[in-house]
Design an enzyme around this catalytic site. Structure first.
Site, mmCIF file in Angstrom:
data_model
loop_
_atom_site.group_PDB
_atom_site.id
_atom_site.type_symbol
_atom_site.label_atom_id
_atom_site.label_comp_id
_atom_site.label_asym_id
_atom_site.label_seq_id
_atom_site.Cartn_x
_atom_site.Cartn_y
_atom_site.Cartn_z
ATOM 1 N N ASP A 274 0.699 2.334 2.397
ATOM 2 C CA ASP A 274 -0.483 1.763 1.284
ATOM 3 C C ASP A 274 0.479 1.503 -0.362
ATOM 4 O O ASP A 274 2.208 1.905 -0.226
ATOM 5 C CB ASP A 274 -2.140 2.398 1.093
ATOM 6 C CG ASP A 274 -1.894 1.426 0.155
ATOM 7 O OD1 ASP A 274 -2.171 0.392 -0.051
ATOM 8 O OD2 ASP A 274 -2.793 3.050 -0.785
ATOM 9 N N LEU A 275 -0.019 0.509 -0.524
ATOM 10 C CA LEU A 275 1.144 0.177 -2.256
ATOM 11 C C LEU A 275 0.329 1.235 -3.426
ATOM 12 O O LEU A 275 0.785 2.188 -3.741
ATOM 13 C CB LEU A 275 0.792 -0.938 -2.300
ATOM 14 C CG LEU A 275 1.412 -1.295 -3.647
ATOM 15 C CD1 LEU A 275 3.203 -1.131 -3.699
ATOM 16 C CD2 LEU A 275 1.717 -2.601 -4.502
ATOM 17 N N ASP A 276 -0.531 0.945 -3.863
ATOM 18 C CA ASP A 276 -0.903 1.365 -4.771
ATOM 19 C C ASP A 276 -1.670 2.476 -4.583
ATOM 20 O O ASP A 276 -2.287 3.103 -3.620
ATOM 21 C CB ASP A 276 -2.650 0.904 -5.778
ATOM 22 C CG ASP A 276 -2.046 -0.688 -6.073
ATOM 23 O OD1 ASP A 276 -1.326 -1.051 -7.014
ATOM 24 O OD2 ASP A 276 -1.955 -1.639 -5.021
ATOM 25 N N ASP B 211 -3.556 6.647 0.291
ATOM 26 C CA ASP B 211 -3.985 7.565 -0.721
ATOM 27 C C ASP B 211 -5.807 7.403 -0.850
ATOM 28 O O ASP B 211 -6.419 8.248 -1.338
ATOM 29 C CB ASP B 211 -3.500 7.331 -2.621
ATOM 30 C CG ASP B 211 -4.025 6.195 -2.642
ATOM 31 O OD1 ASP B 211 -5.161 6.688 -3.219
ATOM 32 O OD2 ASP B 211 -3.848 4.816 -1.898
#
Length: 256
Positions: free
Chosen positions: A30-32, A201
């Protein structure tokens, strides 16, 4: 919920180990909130050159079996990581994973834009197949926003689901999930016949944690959110970056 996907007690969530000899991983990121900290608005997030290089180096070390799977638009992921062979799957897999998804209906798009214009500083992130409303800079508006979004959900329930993430609500087509994106990837080279690992997250990563478990892999939760289906944990994006660097060093030593 099957035994495979029961949330595990927090006491079991140790940092992840490195792959054993001859074990081949496929890593989904994932990124953010996972690779980078959250910012007040999505377009304020910064992916620095060091992180780009680390992700691309891991991609090379794992024979191409690394993918970014994010709620962001794929165009945003391309801007951050470039078009260099790294698999970039945006909008939870609606763009870049080959999952069928139509554009958000015009009436839903219009309703959200009008509501946010009347209630600043709510922020619309209009991505195409999905659409999100961010309230990170105005958390006091959460209760009124969820009431409005719930009303819209009743109208759109046949084809869309409403997700609540970290200071964001999002409408997503039913069937478009990170789990489905990962399942599609794992049927193709170079991901095929590897152990899948998902690092994320938010609640939108939980179906991906369940999917990698079914494939014999595991999830890594970043941050304090519990309960989770992930078996391992890292405290924050800084720790994720350190884990990636350590994993890359391990893979290079193993290949030497």
């Amino acid at each position: 919920m099957s035994a495979l996907t029961q949330p595990l007690p927090q006491v079991l969530l140790a940092p992840p180990a490195h792959p054993q000899a001859q074990t081949r991983w496929a890593v989904f990121l994932d990124l953010d909130g996972t690779l980078v900290p959250f910012a007040p608005a999505p377009d304020l997030v910064v992916v620095d050159e060091g992180l780009r290089q680390a992700v691309h180096a891991l991609h090379q070390a794992l024979g191409g079996a690394v993918a970014i799977v994010s709620g962001r638009r794929r165009a945003d992921l391309v801007a951050y990581f470039g078009e260099t062979g790294l698999r970039l799957m945006g909008e939870h897999g609606a763009d870049g994973a080959g999952l069928p998804a139509a554009e958000i209906p015009a009436n839903l798009r219009s309703a959200l834009h009008h509501y946010c214009a009347a209630h600043p500083p709510l922020l619309v992130e209009d991505k195409g197949a999905t659409i999100a409303v961010h309230y990170r800079i105005c958390p006091e508006k959460a209760d009124a926003l969820i009431a409005h979004m719930s009303t819209l959900r009743e109208e759109m329930a046949t084809h869309y689901e409403l997700l609540r993430g970290d200071h964001v609500f999002e409408f997503r087509p039913r069937g478009i999930t990170k789990a489905a994106a990962i399942a599609r990837c794992m049927q193709m080279d170079p991901f095929r016949d590897r152990i899948p690992v998902m690092v994320g997250d938010d609640v939108t990563d939980e179906d991906a944690f369940a999917e990698v478990q079914v494939g014999g892999g595991f999830g890594i939760i970043v941050g304090p959110r519990r309960p989770t289906l992930a078996e391992f944990a890292l405290p924050d994006p800084r720790a994720t970056r350190q884990w990636l660097d350590n994993l890359l060093s391990h893979l290079r030593e193993r290949a030497a």
